[in-house]
Scaffold this motif. Structure first.
Motif, PDB file in Angstrom:
ATOM      1  N   THR A   3      26.487   7.327 -17.984  1.00  0.00           N
ATOM      2  CA  THR A   3      27.537   8.011 -17.214  1.00  0.00           C
ATOM      3  C   THR A   3      28.911   7.509 -17.635  1.00  0.00           C
ATOM      4  O   THR A   3      29.095   6.313 -17.875  1.00  0.00           O
ATOM      5  N   ARG A   4      29.863   8.425 -17.732  1.00  0.00           N
ATOM      6  CA  ARG A   4      31.259   8.038 -17.980  1.00  0.00           C
ATOM      7  C   ARG A   4      32.134   8.736 -16.934  1.00  0.00           C
ATOM      8  O   ARG A   4      31.934   9.911 -16.648  1.00  0.00           O
ATOM      9  N   ALA A   5      33.092   7.994 -16.402  1.00  0.00           N
ATOM     10  CA  ALA A   5      34.104   8.593 -15.518  1.00  0.00           C
ATOM     11  C   ALA A   5      35.343   8.813 -16.352  1.00  0.00           C
ATOM     12  O   ALA A   5      35.864   7.859 -16.945  1.00  0.00           O
ATOM     13  N   VAL A   6      35.802  10.059 -16.471  1.00  0.00           N
ATOM     14  CA  VAL A   6      36.936  10.329 -17.353  1.00  0.00           C
ATOM     15  C   VAL A   6      38.110  10.900 -16.559  1.00  0.00           C
ATOM     16  O   VAL A   6      37.922  11.600 -15.548  1.00  0.00           O
ATOM     17  N   THR A   7      39.314  10.576 -17.055  1.00  0.00           N
ATOM     18  CA  THR A   7      40.522  11.023 -16.360  1.00  0.00           C
ATOM     19  C   THR A   7      41.479  11.756 -17.289  1.00  0.00           C
ATOM     20  O   THR A   7      42.594  12.081 -16.895  1.00  0.00           O
ATOM     21  N   ASN A   8      41.059  11.974 -18.538  1.00  0.00           N
ATOM     22  CA  ASN A   8      41.902  12.755 -19.457  1.00  0.00           C
ATOM     23  C   ASN A   8      41.022  13.393 -20.526  1.00  0.00           C
ATOM     24  O   ASN A   8      39.834  13.078 -20.634  1.00  0.00           O
ATOM     25  N   LEU A   9      41.633  14.293 -21.304  1.00  0.00           N
ATOM     26  CA  LEU A   9      40.856  15.058 -22.284  1.00  0.00           C
ATOM     27  C   LEU A   9      40.297  14.169 -23.394  1.00  0.00           C
ATOM     28  O   LEU A   9      39.173  14.382 -23.855  1.00  0.00           O
ATOM     29  N   GLU A  10      41.078  13.158 -23.800  1.00  0.00           N
ATOM     30  CA  GLU A  10      40.575  12.244 -24.831  1.00  0.00           C
ATOM     31  C   GLU A  10      39.291  11.565 -24.339  1.00  0.00           C
ATOM     32  O   GLU A  10      38.321  11.420 -25.077  1.00  0.00           O
ATOM     33  N   GLY A  11      39.332  11.163 -23.085  1.00  0.00           N
ATOM     34  CA  GLY A  11      38.165  10.505 -22.501  1.00  0.00           C
ATOM     35  C   GLY A  11      36.961  11.432 -22.447  1.00  0.00           C
ATOM     36  O   GLY A  11      35.817  11.026 -22.685  1.00  0.00           O
ATOM     37  N   LEU A  12      37.237  12.713 -22.143  1.00  0.00           N
ATOM     38  CA  LEU A  12      36.148  13.698 -22.076  1.00  0.00           C
ATOM     39  C   LEU A  12      35.493  13.860 -23.452  1.00  0.00           C
ATOM     40  O   LEU A  12      34.261  13.811 -23.573  1.00  0.00           O
TER      41      LEU A  12
END
Lengths: 346, 80
Positions: A142-151
């Motif tokens: 699981t990853r929690a992402v807060t921006n498009l790069e993270g996605l």
């Protein structure tokens, strides 16, 4: 003894139903519990406002966000003018507010039965790994992402397809990067950050509805499998199951965290491997299913909260079917008018 | 094999429900006979002999059918 007046939110019995009506029906079906259900609605078109055989009195509520003074004042108004002994909040987004105000409400003799803020935060989708480790369950990557790069990075790490989930609601299986981007933007617009990106795991999705007493014991657990879901992923038909590995995991969760209040425990099971998917800190919309097989969790919550006799926990049978159906109600405009002009029905 | 099979709910009409997973299956009359024999602890070869005798088929055919049925049970996670 006068009837207990119990406030319930989530009386939006629509195609993506809130849990409130199932909770209300459960309370009404306990033959020894005298209850008047107070519907707490956020919209004048919530069907529960008009279902007077289940909801005795309803009030339109302001949204709890934005300081909360208006929300608290509204609850106190309801208490003063109609009576309000207890509130069972059934919507994720309002739970942190109720948890924050639990002491204030209790001081005004409005009881709640909720987890602590720390417990509430811990079962957030971005922190599930801590729970999975502690109760010895597997967890999909699981990853929690807060921006498009993270996605993009998360999708690179986890490989398509992936699950893209909102921080409160909604989960989408995405097979392409453009699909994931679209869902990401939708979820951010609706539920804010973070967005959760999760590895897809195969197996049977089994869910448990339960109630923790706050001292490490459960007051009832019922396991189900969803047999069919709507386009929004909501259960339409289901069957009770007795998967001991999943029920024991739910019990370990209650014991480990001394969970207080209702919860929904979602798992993917493949053979002996149990993956933890989500823990929701409230009754699910299908909680009447448990009542229908003899485990009336809302009534047990109220009995426990008010120190009333708690019947022995009944065993439930595996193989009982749940079938949701549609129904129509025809009424005149008077109730709707009252909801709009006075903010209460009837 | 027996432990998982013994937990199944099996109706006289051949409707099989797995209470641990919520899955359900329909088996034919012959499948029901084989399933019940397995649940009673009979060996595959013993069941094949019984089928060959009852239905007047070659023992090898009966053995193959029982083996296929057992493989299907395993693929559905009903045996280990």
């Amino acid at each position: 003894m006068r009837p207990l007046k119990i406030g319930l939110s989530g009386i939006n019995a629509v195609d993506n139903p809130g849990p409130g009506i199932g909770v209300a029906r459960s309370l009404k079906e306990d033959p020894d519990l005298q209850v008047q259900v107070v519907g707490l609605a956020y919209d004048a078109m919530e069907p529960g406002l008009f279902m007077d055989w289940v909801v005795d009195k309803s009030f339109i509520m302001p949204y709890p966000s934005g300081g909360g003074d208006a929300f608290l004042e509204r609850l106190l108004y309801i208490q003063q003018h109609y009576g309000l002994d207890c509130v069972i909040p059934n919507l994720d987004a309002e739970l942190p507010h109720y948890i924050k105000w639990a002491r204030t409400l209790a001081d005004r003799s409005i009881q709640t039965f909720l987890p602590s803020m720390e417990q509430f935060r811990l079962r957030g989708k971005d922190r599930l790994v801590e729970i999975a480790d502690r109760i010895e369950l597997a967890l999909p990557e699981t990853r929690a992402v807060t921006n498009l790069e993270g996605l993009v990075q998360a999708i690179d790490d986890l490989e398509l397809p992936v699950m893209v989930k909102g921080s409160y609601y909604k989960a989408h299986r995405c097979h392409t990067l453009p699909e994931a981007l679209t869902r990401y933007h939708e979820l951010v617009a609706e539920w804010g950050y973070p967005v959760i990106v999760q590895e897809v795991v195969s197996g049977d999705e089994l869910n448990v509805v339960g109630l923790g007493d706050g001292a490490g014991h459960h007051l009832g657990l019922v396991g189900i499998k969803k047999l069919s879901v709507t386009a929004q992923g909501k259960i339409w038909t289901g069957v009770t199951v007795r998967n001991e590995a999943v029920l024991e995991a739910a019990d370990r969760f209650v014991r480990a965290y001394q969970w207080r209040g209702p919860f929904e425990f979602e798992c993917m099971v493949q053979g002996d491997r149990v993956n933890l998917i989500e823990v929701n800190p409230r009754f699910p919309a299908w909680s009447y299913f448990a009542t229908g097989v003899g485990v009336n969790l809302p009534a047990r919550l109220v009995r426990h909260l008010f120190g009333m006799p708690l019947p022995a926990l009944p065993e439930y049978e595996a193989g009982k079917l749940f079938i949701r159906y549609t129904y129509e109600l025809v009424t005149d405009m008077a109730s709707f008018q009252k909801a709009i002009t006075r903010g209460e029905v009837p | 094999m027996m432990q998982k099979l013994s937990r199944l709910a099996v109706s006289a009409e051949g409707f099989v429900f797995n209470p641990a997973s919520g899955d359900s299956f329909q088996v034919s009359a012959t499948g029901l006979r084989v399933l019940n024999a397995l649940r009673e602890g009979q060996a595959e070869d013993q069941i094949a002999h019984s089928l060959a005798e009852t239905y007047q088929v070659e023992l090898e055919d009966a053995r193959r059918d029982v083996a296929e049925f057992c493989a299907a049970l395993k693929s559905f996670g009903l045996t280990s």
